[in-house]
Write a protein that holds these residues in place. Structure first.
Motif, short mmCIF file in Angstrom:
data_model
loop_
_atom_site.label_atom_id
_atom_site.label_comp_id
_atom_site.label_asym_id
_atom_site.label_seq_id
_atom_site.Cartn_x
_atom_site.Cartn_y
_atom_site.Cartn_z
N ARG A 139 -2.07 -4.62 -12.17
CA ARG A 139 -3.05 -4.30 -11.12
C ARG A 139 -2.69 -4.97 -9.81
N LEU B 179 -1.95 -2.86 -6.43
CA LEU B 179 -2.78 -3.03 -5.23
C LEU B 179 -1.96 -3.55 -4.05
N THR C 46 -0.11 -0.60 -2.79
CA THR C 46 -1.04 0.28 -2.08
C THR C 46 -1.29 -0.23 -0.68
N TRP D 186 -5.69 4.87 -12.17
CA TRP D 186 -6.27 5.04 -10.84
C TRP D 186 -6.54 6.51 -10.49
N ASP E 141 -10.12 0.80 -5.58
CA ASP E 141 -9.89 -0.47 -6.28
C ASP E 141 -9.45 -1.55 -5.29
N LEU E 142 -8.67 -1.16 -4.28
CA LEU E 142 -8.25 -2.13 -3.27
C LEU E 142 -9.46 -2.69 -2.53
N GLU F 296 -11.34 -5.08 -4.66
CA GLU F 296 -10.68 -6.38 -4.73
C GLU F 296 -10.94 -7.19 -3.47
#
Length: 209
Positions: A21, A25, A28, A60, A69-70, A73
Motif C-alpha cells: 500500500r 500510494l 500515485t 484499488w 485511498d491517498l 491516508e
C-alpha cells in the motif's frame, strides 16, 4: 484544517500488505505531481510501485480508487488541531498550516491535481470532500473551546468559521493563481475572526432577539 504529510509513502508499518500500500500510494502521488489525475493509469502505478497489476486492480479498482485511498491516508496522517489557548492563535496556526501545505512543492501540487480531478470525477470529488470534512470537523473543536471560554458568541457555527479562514487561500491557489503568502493567511484570520466576534457566524436559531 491542517497540513498532512508531504508524502503518502510514510504509512505505518504492518507487513507486506502495508508495504504494498505504501509503495502504491507513493507511486500515485508521484504520478499526480508529474502528470495530473487524467494521465493516471493502473498499469503505470503498478510499474512504478513494483507491484503486480492484478494486485493494484483488485485492491484499488480504478485511478479514482487510488486517489481516494491517498486522501484517506493524508487524513490519517494529519496532526490534531492546535491548542494555543486563544482562538486567534488557533486560527492562525490553522491558516499557516494550510499555507504551508499549498506552497509545498510536492503536497501542494498533489492537492491541486486532486482538486482538478474532483471537477470531473465524482469518486475523486467524494474523496476530496471526505478528507476536508474530516479536517474541518477536527479544527471545529477550537471554535467550540473558544465559545466555552467566552471568546466568541454563543451559537457560533464552528465549521463555517473554519471554512472561512482557509477559503480565501484556496481561492488564490485555484481560481486567481496568486501567491498564498503568510500575509494573506494572517489577513484571512483577522477578517474571519472579526466577523465571528461580531456574530456573523451565529446561526439564525441561536441569535438573541
Amino acid at each position: 484544517m491542517d497540513q498532512p504529510s508531504r508524502s503518502a509513502g510514510t504509512v505505518r508499518p504492518g507487513g507486506r500488505t502495508a508495504r504494498v500500500r505504501a509503495a502504491v500510494l507513493e507511486a500515485t502521488q508521484d504520478a499526480l505531481v508529474e502528470h495530473g489525475f487524467h494521465a493516471l493509469t493502473m498499469d503505470q502505478i503498478a510499474a512504478r510501485a513494483g507491484v503486480g497489476k492484478t494486485t493494484v486492480y483488485r485492491r484499488w479498482g480504478s485511478p479514482a480508487g487510488l486517489v481516494t485511498d491517498l486522501m484517506n491516508e493524508f487524513a490519517n496522517q494529519s496532526s490534531p488541531h492546535a491548542d494555543t489557548g486563544s482562538i486567534e492563535g488557533d486560527l492562525r496556526a490553522n491558516a499557516l498550516m494550510v499555507m504551508e501545505a499549498l506552497n509545498d512543492p510536492r503536497l501542494g501540487v498533489t492537492l491541486q491535481a486532486v482538486i482538478a480531478a474532483a471537477t470531473s470525477d465524482e469518486q475523486a470529488a467524494l474523496a476530496l470532500r471526505t478528507f476536508y470534512l474530516r479536517r474541518i470537523d477536527e479544527w471545529a473543536t477550537v471554535v467550540e473551546l473558544a465559545v466555552a471560554r467566552g471568546e466568541l458568541p454563543q451559537g457560533t457555527h464552528a465549521e463555517e468559521l473554519i471554512r472561512a479562514v482557509s477559503a480565501p487561500l484556496y481561492y488564490r491557489l485555484v481560481v486567481t493563481r496568486e501567491p498564498v503568502t503568510r500575509e494573506v493567511a494572517e489577513a484571512s484570520v483577522a477578517r474571519a475572526l472579526a466577523a465571528a466576534r461580531a456574530g456573523a457566524f451565529v446561526t439564525a436559531g441561536d441569535r438573541s432577539p
